[in-house]
Design a protein around this motif. Structure first.
Motif, PDB file in Angstrom:
ATOM      1  N   THR A 123       0.835  -1.203   0.000  1.00 31.90           N
ATOM      2  CA  THR A 123       0.000   0.000   0.000  1.00 31.90           C
ATOM      3  C   THR A 123       0.867   1.249   0.000  1.00 31.90           C
ATOM      4  OG1 THR A 123      -1.737  -1.172   1.193  1.00 31.90           O
ATOM      5  CG2 THR A 123      -1.824   1.225   1.242  1.00 31.90           C
ATOM      6  N   ILE A 124       1.911   1.248   0.793  1.00 27.85           N
ATOM      7  CA  ILE A 124       2.827   2.392   0.818  1.00 27.85           C
ATOM      8  C   ILE A 124       3.499   2.563  -0.544  1.00 27.85           C
ATOM      9  CG2 ILE A 124       4.987   3.252   1.812  1.00 27.85           C
ATOM     10  CD1 ILE A 124       4.047   1.957   4.468  1.00 27.85           C
ATOM     11  N   ALA A 125       3.932   1.458  -1.155  1.00 26.75           N
ATOM     12  CA  ALA A 125       4.580   1.534  -2.464  1.00 26.75           C
ATOM     13  C   ALA A 125       3.603   2.034  -3.529  1.00 26.75           C
ATOM     14  CB  ALA A 125       5.131   0.166  -2.854  1.00 26.75           C
ATOM     15  N   ALA A 126       2.350   1.572  -3.504  1.00 25.02           N
ATOM     16  CA  ALA A 126       1.358   2.018  -4.481  1.00 25.02           C
ATOM     17  C   ALA A 126       1.061   3.502  -4.317  1.00 25.02           C
ATOM     18  CB  ALA A 126       0.082   1.200  -4.338  1.00 25.02           C
ATOM     19  N   ALA A 127       0.934   3.951  -3.076  1.00 27.47           N
ATOM     20  CA  ALA A 127       0.669   5.368  -2.827  1.00 27.47           C
ATOM     21  C   ALA A 127       1.845   6.230  -3.283  1.00 27.47           C
ATOM     22  CB  ALA A 127       0.393   5.591  -1.340  1.00 27.47           C
ATOM     23  N   ALA A 128       3.047   5.794  -2.993  1.00 31.41           N
ATOM     24  CA  ALA A 128       4.226   6.553  -3.406  1.00 31.41           C
ATOM     25  C   ALA A 128       4.340   6.603  -4.924  1.00 31.41           C
ATOM     26  CB  ALA A 128       5.477   5.943  -2.785  1.00 31.41           C
ATOM     27  N   SER A 129       4.018   5.500  -5.578  1.00 31.65           N
ATOM     28  CA  SER A 129       4.071   5.460  -7.040  1.00 31.65           C
ATOM     29  C   SER A 129       3.018   6.379  -7.638  1.00 31.65           C
ATOM     30  CB  SER A 129       3.871   4.029  -7.521  1.00 31.65           C
ATOM     31  OG  SER A 129       3.836   3.978  -8.910  1.00 31.65           O
ATOM     32  N   THR A 130       1.818   6.379  -7.059  1.00 36.79           N
ATOM     33  CA  THR A 130       0.742   7.234  -7.544  1.00 36.79           C
ATOM     34  C   THR A 130       1.107   8.702  -7.398  1.00 36.79           C
ATOM     35  OG1 THR A 130      -0.895   5.572  -6.944  1.00 36.79           O
ATOM     36  CG2 THR A 130      -1.696   7.809  -7.257  1.00 36.79           C
ATOM     37  N   LEU A 131       1.761   9.044  -6.330  1.00 40.20           N
ATOM     38  CA  LEU A 131       2.157  10.428  -6.102  1.00 40.20           C
ATOM     39  C   LEU A 131       3.441  10.795  -6.837  1.00 40.20           C
ATOM     40  CD1 LEU A 131       1.369  10.627  -2.298  1.00 40.20           C
ATOM     41  CD2 LEU A 131       0.001  11.515  -4.198  1.00 40.20           C
ATOM     42  N   GLY A 132       4.055   9.841  -7.527  1.00 41.38           N
ATOM     43  CA  GLY A 132       5.252  10.118  -8.292  1.00 41.38           C
ATOM     44  C   GLY A 132       6.529  10.110  -7.482  1.00 41.38           C
ATOM     45  N   LEU A 133       6.481   9.554  -6.282  1.00 40.69           N
ATOM     46  CA  LEU A 133       7.670   9.562  -5.435  1.00 40.69           C
ATOM     47  C   LEU A 133       8.683   8.489  -5.814  1.00 40.69           C
ATOM     48  CD1 LEU A 133       5.914  10.142  -2.006  1.00 40.69           C
ATOM     49  CD2 LEU A 133       6.946  11.842  -3.528  1.00 40.69           C
ATOM     50  N   LEU A 134       8.238   7.418  -6.484  1.00 43.40           N
ATOM     51  CA  LEU A 134       9.149   6.334  -6.841  1.00 43.40           C
ATOM     52  C   LEU A 134       9.537   6.354  -8.315  1.00 43.40           C
ATOM     53  CD1 LEU A 134       7.523   3.363  -4.890  1.00 43.40           C
ATOM     54  CD2 LEU A 134       9.466   4.766  -4.235  1.00 43.40           C
ATOM     55  N   VAL A 135       9.032   7.320  -9.072  1.00 40.73           N
ATOM     56  CA  VAL A 135       9.288   7.377 -10.512  1.00 40.73           C
ATOM     57  C   VAL A 135      10.494   8.265 -10.771  1.00 40.73           C
ATOM     58  CG1 VAL A 135       8.300   8.017 -12.733  1.00 40.73           C
ATOM     59  CG2 VAL A 135       6.837   7.085 -10.952  1.00 40.73           C
ATOM     60  N   PRO A 136      11.502   7.754 -11.506  1.00 36.97           N
ATOM     61  CA  PRO A 136      12.657   8.597 -11.823  1.00 36.97           C
ATOM     62  C   PRO A 136      12.239   9.817 -12.647  1.00 36.97           C
ATOM     63  CG  PRO A 136      13.062   6.314 -12.419  1.00 36.97           C
ATOM     64  CD  PRO A 136      11.642   6.412 -12.013  1.00 36.97           C
ATOM     65  N   ALA A 137      12.967  10.908 -12.522  1.00 37.66           N
ATOM     66  CA  ALA A 137      12.605  12.155 -13.197  1.00 37.66           C
ATOM     67  C   ALA A 137      12.558  12.013 -14.710  1.00 37.66           C
ATOM     68  CB  ALA A 137      13.593  13.247 -12.802  1.00 37.66           C
ATOM     69  N   ASP A 138      13.459  11.211 -15.289  1.00 33.26           N
ATOM     70  CA  ASP A 138      13.511  11.095 -16.742  1.00 33.26           C
ATOM     71  C   ASP A 138      12.517  10.061 -17.287  1.00 33.26           C
ATOM     72  OD1 ASP A 138      14.795   8.924 -15.691  1.00 33.26           O
ATOM     73  OD2 ASP A 138      16.432   8.933 -17.141  1.00 33.26           O
ATOM     74  N   ALA A 139      11.753   9.383 -16.429  1.00 36.11           N
ATOM     75  CA  ALA A 139      10.812   8.367 -16.897  1.00 36.11           C
ATOM     76  C   ALA A 139       9.611   8.983 -17.584  1.00 36.11           C
ATOM     77  CB  ALA A 139      10.353   7.497 -15.733  1.00 36.11           C
ATOM     78  N   ALA A 140       9.284  10.224 -17.286  1.00 38.55           N
ATOM     79  CA  ALA A 140       8.117  10.861 -17.874  1.00 38.55           C
ATOM     80  C   ALA A 140       8.355  11.272 -19.316  1.00 38.55           C
ATOM     81  CB  ALA A 140       7.722  12.085 -17.052  1.00 38.55           C
ATOM     82  N   SER A 141       9.595  11.433 -19.718  1.00 39.59           N
ATOM     83  CA  SER A 141       9.860  11.854 -21.086  1.00 39.59           C
ATOM     84  C   SER A 141       9.676  10.680 -22.047  1.00 39.59           C
ATOM     85  CB  SER A 141      11.278  12.415 -21.209  1.00 39.59           C
ATOM     86  OG  SER A 141      12.211  11.411 -20.894  1.00 39.59           O
ATOM     87  N   ALA A 142       8.948  10.915 -23.101  1.00 38.58           N
ATOM     88  CA  ALA A 142       8.666   9.872 -24.090  1.00 38.58           C
ATOM     89  C   ALA A 142       9.887   9.666 -24.980  1.00 38.58           C
ATOM     90  CB  ALA A 142       7.472  10.272 -24.933  1.00 38.58           C
ATOM     91  N   PRO A 143      10.102   8.457 -25.456  1.00 41.99           N
ATOM     92  CA  PRO A 143      11.216   8.244 -26.377  1.00 41.99           C
ATOM     93  C   PRO A 143      10.959   8.991 -27.678  1.00 41.99           C
ATOM     94  CG  PRO A 143       9.851   6.280 -26.216  1.00 41.99           C
ATOM     95  CD  PRO A 143       9.351   7.238 -25.193  1.00 41.99           C
ATOM     96  N   ALA A 144      12.005   9.367 -28.310  1.00 45.95           N
ATOM     97  CA  ALA A 144      11.883  10.122 -29.556  1.00 45.95           C
ATOM     98  C   ALA A 144      11.290   9.242 -30.653  1.00 45.95           C
ATOM     99  CB  ALA A 144      13.246  10.649 -29.983  1.00 45.95           C
ATOM    100  N   SER A 145      10.335   9.787 -31.377  1.00 50.96           N
ATOM    101  CA  SER A 145       9.749   9.058 -32.498  1.00 50.96           C
ATOM    102  C   SER A 145      10.703   9.105 -33.674  1.00 50.96           C
ATOM    103  CB  SER A 145       8.421   9.686 -32.903  1.00 50.96           C
ATOM    104  OG  SER A 145       7.514   9.617 -31.843  1.00 50.96           O
ATOM    105  N   PRO A 146      10.774   8.027 -34.447  1.00 49.31           N
ATOM    106  CA  PRO A 146      11.639   8.055 -35.622  1.00 49.31           C
ATOM    107  C   PRO A 146      11.121   9.065 -36.632  1.00 49.31           C
ATOM    108  CG  PRO A 146      10.382   6.014 -35.541  1.00 49.31           C
ATOM    109  CD  PRO A 146      10.100   6.758 -34.292  1.00 49.31           C
ATOM    110  N   SER A 147      12.033   9.742 -37.297  1.00 51.20           N
ATOM    111  CA  SER A 147      11.607  10.727 -38.290  1.00 51.20           C
ATOM    112  C   SER A 147      11.070  10.023 -39.529  1.00 51.20           C
ATOM    113  CB  SER A 147      12.781  11.630 -38.667  1.00 51.20           C
ATOM    114  OG  SER A 147      13.745  10.866 -39.376  1.00 51.20           O
ATOM    115  N   SER A 148      10.329  10.734 -40.345  1.00 53.15           N
ATOM    116  CA  SER A 148       9.730  10.135 -41.539  1.00 53.15           C
ATOM    117  C   SER A 148      10.803   9.664 -42.518  1.00 53.15           C
ATOM    118  CB  SER A 148       8.785  11.131 -42.203  1.00 53.15           C
ATOM    119  OG  SER A 148       9.488  12.298 -42.565  1.00 53.15           O
ATOM    120  N   ALA A 149      12.003  10.222 -42.446  1.00 55.49           N
ATOM    121  CA  ALA A 149      13.079   9.781 -43.328  1.00 55.49           C
ATOM    122  C   ALA A 149      13.595   8.400 -42.910  1.00 55.49           C
ATOM    123  CB  ALA A 149      14.220  10.791 -43.307  1.00 55.49           C
ATOM    124  N   GLN A 150      13.452   8.047 -41.638  1.00 56.72           N
ATOM    125  CA  GLN A 150      13.947   6.770 -41.135  1.00 56.72           C
ATOM    126  C   GLN A 150      12.898   5.675 -41.199  1.00 56.72           C
ATOM    127  OE1 GLN A 150      14.971   8.002 -37.208  1.00 56.72           O
ATOM    128  NE2 GLN A 150      17.136   8.271 -37.712  1.00 56.72           N
TER     129      GLN A 150
END
Length: 83
Positions: free
Chosen positions: A14-41
């Motif tokens: 329960t503590i782990a789920a609450a912390a995850s929901t509040l963003g306490l266990l998520v690394p800062a760079d995890a929110a950034s989406a991977p770059a999409s391949p360009s149309s040339a690739q």
């Protein structure tokens, strides 16, 4: 070693789920989406999305297309088609 009982497990999860929901266990760079391949690739063609699944004996790929196909699609992973 201390006995680990159901109450301790539920308290910890329960503590782990609450912390995850509040963003306490998520690394800062995890929110950034991977770059999409360009149309040339990458040229997806008429494919909307692919849903791959795998088991110990085979691989299944389900595909959705932007429009109806007139014939069965052929998957090619190399210069030769995959059967």
């Amino acid at each position: 070693m201390d006995d680990f009982n159901r109450r301790d497990f539920l308290r910890g999860s329960t503590i782990a789920a609450a912390a995850s929901t509040l963003g306490l266990l998520v690394p800062a760079d995890a929110a950034s989406a991977p770059a999409s391949p360009s149309s040339a690739q990458w040229n997806a063609g008429r494919v909307r999305h692919l849903l791959p699944t795998a088991s110990d004996s085979r691989v299944l790929v389900k595909a959705s297309f932007h429009s109806s196909l007139t014939e069965a699609p052929m998957l090619t992973a190399t210069p030769r088609p995959v059967v």
